[in-house]
Scaffold this motif. Sequence first.
Motif, PDB file in Angstrom:
ATOM      1  N   PRO A   1      -9.411  -4.828   1.536  1.00 51.31           N
ATOM      2  CA  PRO A   1      -9.156  -4.470   0.135  1.00 51.31           C
ATOM      3  C   PRO A   1      -8.590  -5.637  -0.660  1.00 51.31           C
ATOM      4  O   PRO A   1      -7.828  -6.453  -0.122  1.00 51.31           O
ATOM      5  CB  PRO A   1      -8.127  -3.338   0.256  1.00 51.31           C
ATOM      6  CG  PRO A   1      -7.430  -3.578   1.555  1.00 51.31           C
ATOM      7  CD  PRO A   1      -8.470  -4.163   2.464  1.00 51.31           C
ATOM      8  N   ILE A   2      -8.980  -5.732  -1.920  1.00 53.56           N
ATOM      9  CA  ILE A   2      -8.451  -6.750  -2.813  1.00 53.56           C
ATOM     10  C   ILE A   2      -8.096  -6.099  -4.150  1.00 53.56           C
ATOM     11  O   ILE A   2      -8.547  -5.000  -4.454  1.00 53.56           O
ATOM     12  CB  ILE A   2      -9.448  -7.910  -3.045  1.00 53.56           C
ATOM     13  CG1 ILE A   2     -10.745  -7.391  -3.684  1.00 53.56           C
ATOM     14  CG2 ILE A   2      -9.736  -8.648  -1.753  1.00 53.56           C
ATOM     15  CD1 ILE A   2     -11.708  -8.500  -4.051  1.00 53.56           C
ATOM     16  N   SER A   3      -7.321  -6.790  -4.934  1.00 52.17           N
ATOM     17  CA  SER A   3      -6.929  -6.252  -6.237  1.00 52.17           C
ATOM     18  C   SER A   3      -8.094  -6.362  -7.215  1.00 52.17           C
ATOM     19  O   SER A   3      -9.033  -7.146  -7.019  1.00 52.17           O
ATOM     20  CB  SER A   3      -5.732  -7.026  -6.788  1.00 52.17           C
ATOM     21  OG  SER A   3      -6.119  -8.341  -7.164  1.00 52.17           O
ATOM     22  N   GLY A   4      -8.010  -5.588  -8.284  1.00 58.33           N
ATOM     23  CA  GLY A   4      -9.045  -5.648  -9.307  1.00 58.33           C
ATOM     24  C   GLY A   4      -9.123  -7.012  -9.964  1.00 58.33           C
ATOM     25  O   GLY A   4     -10.208  -7.500 -10.282  1.00 58.33           O
ATOM     26  N   THR A   5      -7.974  -7.637 -10.145  1.00 61.94           N
ATOM     27  CA  THR A   5      -7.949  -8.980 -10.748  1.00 61.94           C
ATOM     28  C   THR A   5      -8.684  -9.970  -9.858  1.00 61.94           C
ATOM     29  O   THR A   5      -9.505 -10.768 -10.335  1.00 61.94           O
ATOM     30  CB  THR A   5      -6.501  -9.437 -10.974  1.00 61.94           C
ATOM     31  OG1 THR A   5      -5.840  -8.522 -11.849  1.00 61.94           O
ATOM     32  CG2 THR A   5      -6.472 -10.832 -11.593  1.00 61.94           C
ATOM     33  N   ALA A   6      -8.404  -9.920  -8.550  1.00 62.58           N
ATOM     34  CA  ALA A   6      -9.077 -10.820  -7.610  1.00 62.58           C
ATOM     35  C   ALA A   6     -10.568 -10.511  -7.543  1.00 62.58           C
ATOM     36  O   ALA A   6     -11.402 -11.431  -7.478  1.00 62.58           O
ATOM     37  CB  ALA A   6      -8.447 -10.698  -6.221  1.00 62.58           C
ATOM     38  N   TYR A   7     -10.910  -9.233  -7.561  1.00 64.78           N
ATOM     39  CA  TYR A   7     -12.318  -8.834  -7.508  1.00 64.78           C
ATOM     40  C   TYR A   7     -13.081  -9.406  -8.694  1.00 64.78           C
ATOM     41  O   TYR A   7     -14.131 -10.029  -8.534  1.00 64.78           O
ATOM     42  CB  TYR A   7     -12.417  -7.308  -7.499  1.00 64.78           C
ATOM     43  CG  TYR A   7     -13.826  -6.780  -7.310  1.00 64.78           C
ATOM     44  CD1 TYR A   7     -14.259  -6.366  -6.064  1.00 64.78           C
ATOM     45  CD2 TYR A   7     -14.714  -6.710  -8.379  1.00 64.78           C
ATOM     46  CE1 TYR A   7     -15.546  -5.893  -5.877  1.00 64.78           C
ATOM     47  CE2 TYR A   7     -16.006  -6.235  -8.203  1.00 64.78           C
ATOM     48  CZ  TYR A   7     -16.420  -5.825  -6.954  1.00 64.78           C
ATOM     49  OH  TYR A   7     -17.701  -5.376  -6.786  1.00 64.78           O
TER      50      TYR A   7
ATOM     51  N   LEU B   1      -9.148  -3.600 -13.524  1.00 57.51           N
ATOM     52  CA  LEU B   1      -7.919  -4.377 -13.675  1.00 57.51           C
ATOM     53  C   LEU B   1      -6.673  -3.552 -13.351  1.00 57.51           C
ATOM     54  O   LEU B   1      -5.603  -4.113 -13.100  1.00 57.51           O
ATOM     55  CB  LEU B   1      -7.808  -4.940 -15.096  1.00 57.51           C
ATOM     56  CG  LEU B   1      -8.754  -6.090 -15.431  1.00 57.51           C
ATOM     57  CD1 LEU B   1      -8.596  -6.517 -16.890  1.00 57.51           C
ATOM     58  CD2 LEU B   1      -8.527  -7.298 -14.509  1.00 57.51           C
ATOM     59  N   ARG B   2      -6.803  -2.242 -13.322  1.00 56.45           N
ATOM     60  CA  ARG B   2      -5.683  -1.354 -12.998  1.00 56.45           C
ATOM     61  C   ARG B   2      -5.580  -1.092 -11.501  1.00 56.45           C
ATOM     62  O   ARG B   2      -4.620  -0.462 -11.054  1.00 56.45           O
ATOM     63  CB  ARG B   2      -5.841  -0.020 -13.739  1.00 56.45           C
ATOM     64  CG  ARG B   2      -5.840  -0.180 -15.247  1.00 56.45           C
ATOM     65  CD  ARG B   2      -6.225   1.111 -15.949  1.00 56.45           C
ATOM     66  NE  ARG B   2      -6.325   0.882 -17.394  1.00 56.45           N
ATOM     67  CZ  ARG B   2      -5.859   1.702 -18.330  1.00 56.45           C
ATOM     68  NH1 ARG B   2      -5.259   2.819 -17.974  1.00 56.45           N
ATOM     69  NH2 ARG B   2      -5.985   1.423 -19.594  1.00 56.45           N
TER      70      ARG B   2
ATOM     71  N   PHE C   1     -12.193  -1.594  -2.338  1.00 54.88           N
ATOM     72  CA  PHE C   1     -13.019  -1.827  -1.152  1.00 54.88           C
ATOM     73  C   PHE C   1     -14.461  -1.993  -1.622  1.00 54.88           C
ATOM     74  O   PHE C   1     -15.047  -1.069  -2.194  1.00 54.88           O
ATOM     75  CB  PHE C   1     -12.928  -0.640  -0.185  1.00 54.88           C
ATOM     76  CG  PHE C   1     -11.603  -0.507   0.510  1.00 54.88           C
ATOM     77  CD1 PHE C   1     -11.452  -0.930   1.819  1.00 54.88           C
ATOM     78  CD2 PHE C   1     -10.506   0.034  -0.149  1.00 54.88           C
ATOM     79  CE1 PHE C   1     -10.231  -0.794   2.474  1.00 54.88           C
ATOM     80  CE2 PHE C   1      -9.284   0.169   0.488  1.00 54.88           C
ATOM     81  CZ  PHE C   1      -9.142  -0.247   1.807  1.00 54.88           C
ATOM     82  N   LYS C   2     -15.031  -3.151  -1.370  1.00 56.35           N
ATOM     83  CA  LYS C   2     -16.408  -3.441  -1.787  1.00 56.35           C
ATOM     84  C   LYS C   2     -17.352  -3.168  -0.622  1.00 56.35           C
ATOM     85  O   LYS C   2     -17.415  -3.915   0.339  1.00 56.35           O
ATOM     86  CB  LYS C   2     -16.543  -4.897  -2.248  1.00 56.35           C
ATOM     87  CG  LYS C   2     -17.927  -5.254  -2.783  1.00 56.35           C
ATOM     88  CD  LYS C   2     -17.978  -6.717  -3.203  1.00 56.35           C
ATOM     89  CE  LYS C   2     -19.322  -7.050  -3.845  1.00 56.35           C
ATOM     90  NZ  LYS C   2     -20.456  -6.870  -2.920  1.00 56.35           N
TER      91      LYS C   2
END
Length: 326
Positions: free
Chosen positions: A146-152, A195-196, A201-202
């Motif tokens: 999992p990564i944050s929305g900002t990182a994604y 962003l929230r 998970f992609k």
Amino acid sequence: MQNQSSHTQNIQAPLVSFIITTYNMPTEYLEECLKSILQLSLNAKEREIILVDDGSDICAINGLTKYLQDIIYLRQPNQGASVARNYGMMIAKGRFIQFVDGDDYLVQTAYEHCLDIVRYHQPDIVTFNYVKNRQTDTPPYELPTPISGTAYMSNHNLHGSACSYIFRSSIRGTLQFTPGIVYGEDEEFTPQLFLRAERIFKMDTEAYYYRENPNSVTHQMDHEKISQKMDNSLEVILHLQKLLDKIPVAERQALSRRIAQLSMDYLVNNIRLKHSLIALNHAIKKLRKHGLYPLPDKEYTKKYTMFRKMIGTYVGRMALLFFIKK
């Protein structure tokens, strides 16, 4: 006592609310859509199916009477998908929300992988791919990190469609689709939602079947609708641009990347739909007026880098007009 009551309500809430929107769609499409949800490994208490009829000429429920026990049927005057989805979200009780267009359906085995993550890994968003071919192979299940929305958004091209992910309803806050935007409403909603998110998970699995429907809004492109599509696209970009000064630096960089890509898409669609150098130059002038052109000198993707270089010259623009087909 308040915490205990809140916890009890959360346990009793459905796991997923499926919000289906429809407007003058064949009953057989809606049936296929509903069946794809009902065959998932969710019992009646774990799922909530909300069918929002956006003012169809004939009430959609007329042909779906055998599903009355399984769905919540809402009907509104014809106001577009944005308002219909907002209506669905207003009453949805699920801890997670999945949008589905009424002429599409979920691919069972692939979507089950996404549900596994929802059940066991505390995601904010699970993204997946869509497929246009009914014969599709599901790749072996792999749990992504999992990564944050900002990182994604800083490292991936965002698929704007609101049907291409399942999301935790609590991260939405008051976020809604903007009424009146017929084309590209997802492109405004999706980046703000991402962003929230802290845990995205992609998934590479193809969990959503997208039907090429020649009668859908996106396929009816006369001169008036082409102009509306271009106007809506620019409106979405400008809405996102206004958010830049209100968010932290890291999020600003991620959203700036998305805005740049949407600006490129705006020009690509202008070429594809109008095929006119005069129209292209006019679109560039509109972007320049709002500080969106020249496109930022960033190497987001190879396609973006090449397009940015070509659009900057007369020869490049003529080449784009030749290579980008209707």
